[in-house]
Design a protein around this motif. Structure first.
Motif, mmCIF file in Angstrom:
data_model
loop_
_atom_site.group_PDB
_atom_site.id
_atom_site.type_symbol
_atom_site.label_atom_id
_atom_site.label_comp_id
_atom_site.label_asym_id
_atom_site.label_seq_id
_atom_site.Cartn_x
_atom_site.Cartn_y
_atom_site.Cartn_z
ATOM 1 N N ALA A 191 -3.167 -4.273 13.581
ATOM 2 C CA ALA A 191 -2.850 -4.891 12.109
ATOM 3 C C ALA A 191 -3.817 -4.694 11.243
ATOM 4 C CB ALA A 191 -2.791 -6.644 12.620
ATOM 5 N N SER A 192 -5.084 -4.469 11.765
ATOM 6 C CA SER A 192 -6.071 -4.223 10.740
ATOM 7 C C SER A 192 -5.887 -2.706 10.176
ATOM 8 C CB SER A 192 -7.551 -4.210 11.551
ATOM 9 O OG SER A 192 -7.688 -5.669 11.610
ATOM 10 N N GLY A 240 -2.650 -2.390 8.165
ATOM 11 C CA GLY A 240 -2.724 -2.810 6.944
ATOM 12 C C GLY A 240 -3.701 -2.008 5.799
ATOM 13 N N GLU A 280 -3.151 -0.257 2.077
ATOM 14 C CA GLU A 280 -3.894 -0.514 0.994
ATOM 15 C C GLU A 280 -4.465 0.832 0.260
ATOM 16 O OE1 GLU A 280 -4.278 -3.474 -0.223
ATOM 17 O OE2 GLU A 280 -3.982 -5.154 1.166
ATOM 18 N N LEU A 306 -5.601 -11.577 4.055
ATOM 19 C CA LEU A 306 -5.032 -10.505 4.309
ATOM 20 C C LEU A 306 -3.435 -10.237 3.943
ATOM 21 C CD1 LEU A 306 -6.430 -9.434 7.953
ATOM 22 C CD2 LEU A 306 -7.025 -8.542 5.658
ATOM 23 N N LEU A 365 -2.249 -7.780 0.789
ATOM 24 C CA LEU A 365 -1.372 -6.838 0.943
ATOM 25 C C LEU A 365 -0.010 -6.894 -0.070
ATOM 26 C CD1 LEU A 365 -0.731 -4.438 2.728
ATOM 27 C CD2 LEU A 365 0.619 -6.001 4.239
ATOM 28 N N GLU A 405 -8.952 -7.301 0.191
ATOM 29 C CA GLU A 405 -8.541 -6.561 1.549
ATOM 30 C C GLU A 405 -9.076 -6.322 2.443
ATOM 31 O OE1 GLU A 405 -6.490 -4.593 4.725
ATOM 32 O OE2 GLU A 405 -7.791 -3.803 3.011
ATOM 33 N N ALA A 439 -9.859 -7.005 6.578
ATOM 34 C CA ALA A 439 -9.439 -6.426 7.539
ATOM 35 C C ALA A 439 -10.562 -5.812 8.550
ATOM 36 C CB ALA A 439 -8.855 -5.072 7.011
ATOM 37 N N VAL A 483 4.775 -1.850 2.743
ATOM 38 C CA VAL A 483 4.201 -3.134 2.615
ATOM 39 C C VAL A 483 5.088 -4.246 3.644
ATOM 40 C CG1 VAL A 483 3.953 -5.451 1.084
ATOM 41 C CG2 VAL A 483 3.361 -2.955 0.289
ATOM 42 N N GLY A 519 3.786 -3.640 7.082
ATOM 43 C CA GLY A 519 2.547 -4.352 7.291
ATOM 44 C C GLY A 519 2.543 -5.840 7.273
ATOM 45 N N MET A 520 3.526 -6.283 6.591
ATOM 46 C CA MET A 520 3.502 -7.996 6.535
ATOM 47 C C MET A 520 3.918 -8.394 7.887
ATOM 48 S SD MET A 520 2.650 -9.180 3.243
ATOM 49 C CE MET A 520 3.616 -10.667 3.243
ATOM 50 N N ARG A 570 0.904 -8.291 10.349
ATOM 51 C CA ARG A 570 -0.112 -9.026 10.059
ATOM 52 C C ARG A 570 0.250 -10.349 10.155
ATOM 53 N NH1 ARG A 570 -3.927 -6.613 5.065
ATOM 54 N NH2 ARG A 570 -5.038 -5.150 6.374
#
Length: 442
Positions: free
Chosen positions: A7-8, A11, A15, A78, A82, A123, A127, A190, A193-194, A197
């Motif tokens: 996840a880190s 994301g 970014e 986070l 994002l 962000e 992260a 995005v 990524g959502m 996360r």
């Protein structure tokens, strides 16, 4: 731990792709479509000025989201940041040109660049902390380095997509609408990524503080009161990171295409190769910091990284016809030497603060130093090259000074005896204050 690390990293990739996509197209597209002054150098500097504004906005994002990250939690910040980055990036790709709407065009570009900077400012710290605070104590250097891969992969994606579009389209098509596709892709990134996360829980370290009611009342004020020395030294240590990165990932594209005569595609391929090598070496040096210590590794890496800029630019200027040599001159300093700096800086900064103010602390130091060490670097480099008649040696001297400053600050941090938030030598005043506050809070 694998889910948190994924996840880190994912994301962070999104970014940094959003943020540095702007830098990649600044001297290739934006200077011509949004700042048509009639003078290439002036137009490029104006485009770089809006690039720098994003860095100026980052400390604001770091303070705001750092505050809520230390009060509410890491995870929620986070998700919010994002969304902010994705919306602002897509909006930049939709702005009409100067020829279509006049001064509204650069004005809107500036507005959404500021929003981008605010989002990234909040962000990065979140992260890094998700990985750092979840990681086993003995492997925190390695896991904290993983979100840093987001930068190199983000640069690789942004440079690679622009290079691919440049090769697939004519110049007229690329300038008319092709470059906008790269910004539109952010929407898809995005959404992915959502989804990643939202599946991650809060860090155990902060969850414990939250459960015990140990949050700082005003994290930023608490940070200033208890860690003033760490803040100053952290700002100095971070300097070479921002300067070197922007010289090779942003300014080098402009220098190679404008002064050396290299094609846009070849210059972008060179930066892409460097970013690929950087991706491999970041976790290697992160793991090495777990064995040899952060300050020692960082101090040596800062000097070596800064010194490597001289042979790199010598090759740029004296071997312009040998494309593979120029690519190597980017890949080795940027991909290997710089990885020792960037792979260590996250955990290096985390250990300057305790969990009560760590989100605020690392965000402020990292993002505030990005103004002087990052955003204005392409502008400074452009001015120095112009002053020196196209020669890069003033730029190299600027990088060298930055390396010495960062190395000195890293040595000072080592002498203060800080390691993983614990005084291993004589306790500093800030560490003593921390101990007293812990007893009163818990």
């Amino acid at each position: 731990m694998r889910r948190v690390a994924t996840a880190s990293v994912i994301g962070a990739v999104i970014e940094w792709y959003d943020f540095f996509l702007y830098g990649v197209v600044a001297s290739l597209v934006l200077n011509k479509l949004y700042f048509p002054t009639g003078d290439d150098a002036t137009s490029t500097m104006l485009a770089y000025a809006t690039f720098a504004v994003g860095f100026v906005a980052r400390p604001l994002g770091g303070i705001v989201f750092g505050h809520f990250g230390d009060k509410v939690g890491r995870k929620s910040m986070l998700v919010i940041t994002l969304m902010i980055m994705g919306v602002s990036t897509v909006a930049i790709g939709l702005i009409p040109t100067y020829a279509q709407i006049g001064y509204w065009a650069p004005g809107l570009l500036l507005l959404f660049r500021i929003i981008q900077g605010i989002g990234l400012g909040g962000e990065w710290g979140g992260a890094v902390l998700m990985a750092y605070e979840y990681a086993p104590h003995e492997r925190r250097g390695f896991y904290a380095s993983l979100p840093q891969i987001g930068l190199s992969v983000g640069v690789l994606l942004s440079a690679g997509i622009i290079a691919l579009l440049s090769a697939a389209l004519t110049d007229a098509q690329f300038m008319a609408w092709g470059w906008r596709l790269a910004f539109g892709l952010s929407f898809i990134f995005v959404l992915f990524g959502m989804w990643i996360r939202l599946r991650v829980m809060e860090t155990p370290e902060f969850a414990k503080i939250k459960a015990e009611g140990g949050e700082a009342k005003v994290p930023f004020v608490d940070m200033l009161k208890r860690f003033p020395g760490n803040i100053v030294l952290g700002l100095g240590a971070r300097h070479i990171d921002g300067v070197f990165f922007n010289i090779f990932s942003v300014f080098a594209i402009s220098y190679l295409t404008g002064h050396i005569g290299m094609s846009r595609g070849d210059a972008l391929v060179g930066v892409g190769i460097g970013a690929l090598v950087l991706t491999v070496f970041i976790p290697i040096f992160g793991a090495l910091s777990d064995r040899v210590g952060r300050p020692s590794l960082y101090a040596v890496a800062a000097i070596i990284t800064a010194a490597s800029v001289y042979p790199a630019f010598w090759i740029f200027t004296h071997m312009a016809k040998h494309t593979w040599m120029i690519w190597a001159a980017i890949a080795i300093p940027y991909g290997v030497f710089y990885a020792a700096v960037y792979g260590t800086v996250a955990v290096f900064l985390c250990e300057l603060f305790d969990a009560r103010v760590r989100y605020t602390g690392i965000s402020f130091v990292y993002q505030f130093s990005s103004i002087t060490a990052g955003g204005i670097t392409p502008i400074i480099a452009t001015v120095l090259v112009t002053m020196n008649g196209g020669s890069p040696w003033y730029v190299c001297a600027y990088v060298a000074v930055s390396g010495v400053l960062s190395s000195v600050c890293a040595v000072a941090i080592k002498r203060r005896g800080l390691q993983d938030g614990i005084a291993t030598r004589k306790p500093s005043r800030e560490m003593s204050n921390r101990a007293r506050l812990s007893k009163s809070s818990y």
